[in-house]
Motif scaffolding. Structure first.
Motif, PDB file in Angstrom:
ATOM      1  N   GLY A 197       0.049   6.476   6.253  1.00  0.00           N
ATOM      2  CA  GLY A 197       1.409   6.422   5.723  1.00  0.00           C
ATOM      3  C   GLY A 197       1.724   5.158   4.957  1.00  0.00           C
ATOM      4  N   ARG A 198       0.740   4.263   4.807  1.00  0.00           N
ATOM      5  CA  ARG A 198       0.939   2.977   4.134  1.00  0.00           C
ATOM      6  C   ARG A 198       2.087   2.193   4.769  1.00  0.00           C
ATOM      7  N   VAL A 199       2.091   2.136   6.089  1.00  0.00           N
ATOM      8  CA  VAL A 199       3.134   1.436   6.832  1.00  0.00           C
ATOM      9  C   VAL A 199       2.516   0.245   7.554  1.00  0.00           C
ATOM     10  N   ALA A 200       3.153  -0.915   7.434  1.00  0.00           N
ATOM     11  CA  ALA A 200       2.669  -2.104   8.139  1.00  0.00           C
ATOM     12  C   ALA A 200       2.902  -1.940   9.638  1.00  0.00           C
ATOM     13  N   PRO A 201       1.974  -2.419  10.467  1.00  0.00           N
ATOM     14  CA  PRO A 201       2.100  -2.262  11.924  1.00  0.00           C
ATOM     15  C   PRO A 201       3.066  -3.276  12.522  1.00  0.00           C
ATOM     16  N   VAL A 202       4.261  -2.850  12.872  1.00  0.00           N
ATOM     17  CA  VAL A 202       5.238  -3.759  13.460  1.00  0.00           C
ATOM     18  C   VAL A 202       4.781  -4.223  14.839  1.00  0.00           C
ATOM     19  N   ASP A 203       4.069  -3.353  15.561  1.00  0.00           N
ATOM     20  CA  ASP A 203       3.713  -3.666  16.953  1.00  0.00           C
ATOM     21  C   ASP A 203       2.544  -4.626  17.095  1.00  0.00           C
ATOM     22  N   SER A 204       1.720  -4.789  16.049  1.00  0.00           N
ATOM     23  CA  SER A 204       0.513  -5.618  16.177  1.00  0.00           C
ATOM     24  C   SER A 204       0.842  -7.047  16.585  1.00  0.00           C
ATOM     25  N   GLY A 205       1.836  -7.651  15.934  1.00  0.00           N
ATOM     26  CA  GLY A 205       2.210  -9.022  16.264  1.00  0.00           C
ATOM     27  C   GLY A 205       2.727  -9.158  17.685  1.00  0.00           C
ATOM     28  N   PHE A 206       3.473  -8.138  18.142  1.00  0.00           N
ATOM     29  CA  PHE A 206       4.001  -8.181  19.501  1.00  0.00           C
ATOM     30  C   PHE A 206       2.875  -8.080  20.525  1.00  0.00           C
ATOM     31  N   TRP A 207       1.930  -7.163  20.311  1.00  0.00           N
ATOM     32  CA  TRP A 207       0.797  -7.028  21.229  1.00  0.00           C
ATOM     33  C   TRP A 207      -0.040  -8.300  21.240  1.00  0.00           C
ATOM     34  N   TRP A 208      -0.168  -8.950  20.082  1.00  0.00           N
ATOM     35  CA  TRP A 208      -0.955 -10.184  20.008  1.00  0.00           C
ATOM     36  C   TRP A 208      -0.332 -11.273  20.884  1.00  0.00           C
ATOM     37  N   ILE A 209       0.985 -11.434  20.810  1.00  0.00           N
ATOM     38  CA  ILE A 209       1.673 -12.440  21.636  1.00  0.00           C
ATOM     39  C   ILE A 209       1.564 -12.088  23.116  1.00  0.00           C
ATOM     40  N   ILE A 210       1.750 -10.811  23.441  1.00  0.00           N
ATOM     41  CA  ILE A 210       1.659 -10.366  24.834  1.00  0.00           C
ATOM     42  C   ILE A 210       0.261 -10.613  25.389  1.00  0.00           C
ATOM     43  N   LEU A 211      -0.761 -10.342  24.570  1.00  0.00           N
ATOM     44  CA  LEU A 211      -2.140 -10.567  25.005  1.00  0.00           C
ATOM     45  C   LEU A 211      -2.442 -12.056  25.148  1.00  0.00           C
ATOM     46  N   LEU A 212      -1.895 -12.868  24.271  1.00  0.00           N
ATOM     47  CA  LEU A 212      -2.075 -14.324  24.377  1.00  0.00           C
ATOM     48  C   LEU A 212      -1.512 -14.830  25.695  1.00  0.00           C
ATOM     49  N   ARG A 213      -0.345 -14.356  26.063  1.00  0.00           N
ATOM     50  CA  ARG A 213       0.236 -14.753  27.337  1.00  0.00           C
ATOM     51  C   ARG A 213      -0.603 -14.253  28.510  1.00  0.00           C
ATOM     52  N   ALA A 214      -1.145 -13.011  28.404  1.00  0.00           N
ATOM     53  CA  ALA A 214      -1.996 -12.470  29.461  1.00  0.00           C
ATOM     54  C   ALA A 214      -3.250 -13.323  29.628  1.00  0.00           C
ATOM     55  N   TYR A 215      -3.851 -13.754  28.499  1.00  0.00           N
ATOM     56  CA  TYR A 215      -5.027 -14.619  28.552  1.00  0.00           C
ATOM     57  C   TYR A 215      -4.690 -15.945  29.247  1.00  0.00           C
ATOM     58  N   THR A 216      -3.561 -16.538  28.856  1.00  0.00           N
ATOM     59  CA  THR A 216      -3.160 -17.823  29.422  1.00  0.00           C
ATOM     60  C   THR A 216      -2.872 -17.701  30.910  1.00  0.00           C
ATOM     61  N   LYS A 217      -2.188 -16.631  31.289  1.00  0.00           N
ATOM     62  CA  LYS A 217      -1.840 -16.407  32.687  1.00  0.00           C
ATOM     63  C   LYS A 217      -3.087 -16.157  33.529  1.00  0.00           C
ATOM     64  N   SER A 218      -4.027 -15.395  32.972  1.00  0.00           N
ATOM     65  CA  SER A 218      -5.224 -15.019  33.718  1.00  0.00           C
ATOM     66  C   SER A 218      -6.182 -16.186  33.909  1.00  0.00           C
ATOM     67  N   THR A 219      -6.372 -16.985  32.845  1.00  0.00           N
ATOM     68  CA  THR A 219      -7.377 -18.041  32.879  1.00  0.00           C
ATOM     69  C   THR A 219      -6.823 -19.404  33.288  1.00  0.00           C
ATOM     70  N   GLY A 220      -5.520 -19.603  33.112  1.00  0.00           N
ATOM     71  CA  GLY A 220      -4.951 -20.933  33.325  1.00  0.00           C
ATOM     72  C   GLY A 220      -5.266 -21.898  32.199  1.00  0.00           C
ATOM     73  N   ASP A 221      -5.894 -21.388  31.137  1.00  0.00           N
ATOM     74  CA  ASP A 221      -6.281 -22.218  29.993  1.00  0.00           C
ATOM     75  C   ASP A 221      -5.127 -22.261  28.995  1.00  0.00           C
ATOM     76  N   THR A 222      -4.409 -23.380  28.941  1.00  0.00           N
ATOM     77  CA  THR A 222      -3.299 -23.515  28.001  1.00  0.00           C
ATOM     78  C   THR A 222      -3.733 -24.077  26.655  1.00  0.00           C
ATOM     79  N   SER A 223      -4.963 -24.546  26.559  1.00  0.00           N
ATOM     80  CA  SER A 223      -5.409 -25.206  25.326  1.00  0.00           C
ATOM     81  C   SER A 223      -5.420 -24.245  24.145  1.00  0.00           C
ATOM     82  N   LEU A 224      -5.732 -22.972  24.389  1.00  0.00           N
ATOM     83  CA  LEU A 224      -5.750 -22.002  23.291  1.00  0.00           C
ATOM     84  C   LEU A 224      -4.346 -21.820  22.727  1.00  0.00           C
ATOM     85  N   ALA A 225      -3.369 -21.578  23.598  1.00  0.00           N
ATOM     86  CA  ALA A 225      -2.000 -21.354  23.141  1.00  0.00           C
ATOM     87  C   ALA A 225      -1.419 -22.588  22.456  1.00  0.00           C
ATOM     88  N   GLU A 226      -1.911 -23.770  22.815  1.00  0.00           N
ATOM     89  CA  GLU A 226      -1.361 -25.005  22.262  1.00  0.00           C
ATOM     90  C   GLU A 226      -2.019 -25.414  20.947  1.00  0.00           C
TER      91      GLU A 226
END
Length: 571
Positions: free
Chosen positions: A219-248
């Protein structure tokens, strides 16, 4: 928008190494509420059942059982596990809990299938392809989709393998920085790709990443949800590993701010919800979800809350944080007040007056009562409720959408009372929403004239197929997480047992057709990666509910609005 070539090596898997946990930081603390940032509204003094977040694991009546040192596969062969539950290929953190389930033979097969889907770039795993189905044309199923990779990422995080998730997050934020054009129009700087593909040049021994930002989509439509899933996954990674260096890291912080700037920009909207085109999310074809779809609004809310936890309190971050706080307060009130439907609210809408003017209007969106579909009166149980699909001027989409309601529970957009009501609805309407294969992506299906008008006679979205009332196994991980958070894990257990009876035998299909989900979808790809990963995440989460923390957010007491409508509260 031509991708730049990058020197690479052959596409061989390098086993990721677990990173050492960094020193304690704000990400290791309990997810903070907005107490210091929001004005304190009046709160409700209502007794209610406690959710999973508020009670100890012991209250879940899940007890440990001895480890099984051997695991039967579908071919009746045995695979050995050591005392820590280590299985190769793929560590399995599975210690069966008595009273819930015993180890199922398809878990080992699922891990093998998931590992076969890995995609490497320069010798490092960066994601999983959508499907490994050699029986049909690839189309774009040989690409790494941002939304599709989320359950795979969670499975690897739960299995103690965070490196692939880190690689994926870094690679996608790099792709965000590229110039994005559809024809002669330049997309917003914060747009994340829908998917990417690794192209190999065996002659020059190089690898190139080709990203799709919607310009190649059907449909030639930009994915609105991709950015949201990326942020949610970043938080999941940080929460799971305790590694804050990636997010910072500067590029990660910039990526978060770009997404937030894109979504929080001022315009002509009078609502705090995001205005979207059809096909901008998991439902990526014309299905009448344009406007303010619940899936996008719930993901938007969750991404805002995750960004609030991830952004650094510096000069650049503070302005973004202030705007997030204001939007969260407005969005939570709007969604809980106007998107929520239970039997009392349905009756109120049924009796609405129209053509009301002034700020005292009850029918704020001028919804015509005669537009209510007949099915919703039978579908709505006496006890239960849900967030409807869409609310905009003179329009209410009363369809049930699974993903949006589950994310509403996980993000605490739904109050604990509303979460309990959603669980009541699922139990009351089990045949309609789950049937013989979990779960309906939406309910009910559009048929006949409505299908022709709304979908444009889409041959893939015929009644009770694909996005139009099809059953998608990937949604089981979201249901499981929502059930655990709402304190109703028995619902998830029942759904998982249904899925286990068919998935491996049917070849891990993408979706099922029919009112009950009885038939493998007519165009469903086999060996669909997120069907595999969704099952594994659901299984591991039910077996060890502590995994819920990486994908769930606590309720913020200060965002609780003054509810003027029934929310099917359980007292």
């Amino acid at each position: 928008m031509a991708p730049s070539p990058v020197d690479g090596t052959s596409n061989s898997l390098v086993k990721p190494k677990e990173e050492e946990a960094s020193a304690p930081s704000l990400f290791e603390l309990i997810d903070s509420d907005l107490t210091r940032l929001l004005e304190k509204p009046r709160t409700l003094n209502i007794e209610r059942k406690r959710s999973f977040d508020e009670r100890s694991f012991s209250e879940m009546s899940i007890t440990m059982s001895p480890r099984n040192n051997f695991y039967k596969t579908s071919d009746n062969s045995s695979r050995a596990f050591d005392i820590d539950g280590i299985y190769s290929p793929g560590r399995w953190t599975g210690t069966p809990r008595s009273g819930y389930f015993e180890p199922h033979p398809i878990v080992g097969d699922a891990w093998e299938a998931l590992r076969r889907s890995l995609v490497n770039f320069r010798g490092q795993p960066v994601g999983t392809i959508a499907a490994l189905d050699n029986s049909s044309e690839d189309l774009n199923y040989d690409q790494v989709f941002v939304r599709d990779f989320v359950p795979s990422a969670l499975a690897f995080l739960m299995n103690g393998e965070p490196e692939i998730v880190k690689n994926f997050l870094l690679k996608t934020v790099f792709l965000q920085s590229r110039e994005k054009k559809v024809d002669n129009f330049k997309l917003g700087e914060g747009v994340m790709p829908a998917s990417f593909k690794v192209l190999h040049n065996p002659v020059r021994n190089t690898e190139t990443i080709l990203a799709d930002y919607g310009e190649s989509a059907i449909g030639r439509v930009a994915p609105v949800d991709s950015g949201f899933w990326w942020i949610i996954l970043l938080r999941a990674y940080t929460k799971s590993t305790g590694d804050t260096s990636l997010a910072e890291r500067p590029e990660i912080q910039r990526g978060i701010r770009l997404i937030m700037t894109l979504c929080l920009s001022e315009g002509f909207d009078t609502f705090p919800t995001l205005l979207c085109a059809d096909g901008c999310c998991m439902i990526d074809r014309r299905m009448g979800v344009y406007g303010y779809p619940i899936e996008i609004q719930a993901l938007f809310f969750m991404a805002l809350r995750c960004a609030l936890l991830l952004l650094k309190r510096d000069c650049e971050g503070n302005d973004c944080i202030d705007r997030i706080v204001k939007r969260l307060h407005a969005l939570s009130f709007h969604m809980r007040s106007y998107f929520w439907l239970d039997i009392k609210q349905l009756n109120d809408i049924y009796r609405y007056k129209t053509e009301e003017y002034s700020h005292t209007a009850v029918n704020k969106f001028n919804v015509i009562p005669d537009s209510l579909p007949d099915w919703v009166f039978d579908f709505m149980p006496t006890r239960g409720g849900y967030f409807i699909g869409n609310v905009s001027p003179a329009k209410m989409d009363f369809r049930w959408f699974c993903l949006g309601n589950c994310v509403a529970i996980l993000s605490s957009l739904a109050t604990p009372e509303q979460s309990s009501a959603i669980m009541d609805l699922i139990e009351s309407r089990w045949q309609e929403l789950v049937g013989e294969m979990p779960l309906k992506i939406c309910y009910p299906a559009m048929e006949s004239h409505e299908w022709r008008i709304v979908t444009g006679c889409d041959p893939k979205n015929t009644s009770w197929s694909y996005h139009n009332g099809g059953s998608w196994p990937v949604l089981i991980w979201l249901l499981t997480a929502a059930c655990i958070k709402a304190g109703r894990p028995q619902i998830a257990k029942r759904a998982i047992e249904l899925a286990e009876s068919r998935l491996l035998m049917d070849g891990w299909p993408e979706y099922y057709d029919g009112k009950l989900g009885r038939f493998v979808g007519k165009q469903a790809r086999k060996n669909q990666t997120w069907s595999i990963a969704g099952y594994l995440v659901a299984k591991m989460m039910l077996e060890d509910p502590s995994h819920l923390g990486m994908i769930s957010l606590e309720e913020d007491k200060q965002m609780k609005p003054q509810m003027k409508r029934s929310a099917s509260w359980v007292c």
